[in-house]
Design an enzyme around this catalytic site. Sequence first.
Site: not given
Length: 445
Positions: A335-337
């Site tokens: 997720e994201c990072g």
Amino acid sequence: MTARGIIVGAPRSGSGKTSVTIGLLRALKRRGFAVRGAKSGPDYIDPAFHEAATGRAGVNLDSWAMPPALIDRLLGESSEHADIVVVESAMGLFDGIVSAENRSGSAADLARRFGLPVLLVLDVSGQSQTAAAVAKGFAIYDPAVSIAGVVLNRVGSERHRKLATEAIEAVGLPVVGSVMRDPSMTLPERHLGLVQASEHADLDAHIDRLADVMERSLDLDRIVGMAASLGDVTPSSIKPSESTVIALHPPGQRIALAKDAAFTFLYPHLIAEWRNAGAEIVPFSPLADEAPDQSCNVCWLPGGYPELQAGRLAAANSFRNGMRRFAETRAVHGECGGFMVLGERLEDADGVTHNMLGLLGHSTSFARRKMNLGYRQATLLADCPIGKVGDTVRGHEFHYASLVEAGPDAPLAEIADGQGVALGAFGGRRGSVSGTFFHAIARAR
């Protein structure tokens, strides 16, 4: 004793809600109260400060992303074995999106749903009697939201306090505290908000200083007396059909979870639910060059700050090799990072490009920054750790990194904003690996 609850709200971000909330939580704990903190809306960072102040896990209550029954259960669980629950508002008290009734994501939704009174924090720097007009506006804006009292923040002098207090009380609202201007109370920030609680070397001492200020500055007895009963949302009062409503099913029985300064953003309610469902969380640190435990059946790379640690991650050979070996036979989700690290390359703020895991084909840049912020609803195009094909999951985006190379991978989801406006295909998937900038909060109901 039935737990009571109160919301700490403000006209906008930056008014001092978090410092007041953290200090209030610790001050109440000192008085012997069993106290819990909660945060309205999507926010990873403040619940960790709440936990540090109280010694009890924080929770998010998001009226847009979470179905009402889930919010009821989470607040009910938070009130169990607690005397008082303090809910910190995100942004301004009424700030949310245009949505169904009481599903805007604002803290005001929670005030209406649970009859929670609001302690309004007003930053009165640069004004005095005008603060009464602001307070009066909050008091009459929505009759279903009760402003129980006002805390003046960043007061410059005794005369300043007296002018603002008398004006506010003249319009019928009690002032229950005045916090003098003090730059040392401010918590440090970076591009995604406050610097995380885990990064403060002297966090407990700072919280104690905030509690000292609140004990001197606030009428704690009056504030406790303002809090409303949460008897209707205690675990025993929730319907059996609603007590089993969960946000996301565990992605596996044994979950290898990246956890260190680069990977920190996973909502507390997800971890709690997965454990309650019998899943085991097995943390590992990519920054310490650790690989996921090969006995796990899924690996989760949460969001965080990999853009600040890109060089160390690129040099972590055991992590890289272990991730590649894991992904050959088991599911991996970022997720994201975590999505950024799953890609081919990551360009840091200085323009230096670092090789990442290469399990997906995209590349990202933090040097070419653009803020992406808002609620999102994702309809999954394939099975993955956040759900099954066809499921719609609600969550949000909040990042400054940009996608500079999309790569050849199939998209993971069709994405829409909080009001259902289509934004197109999103994320990537290749074999058992999936990832997206989207942070999942709960399945849509």
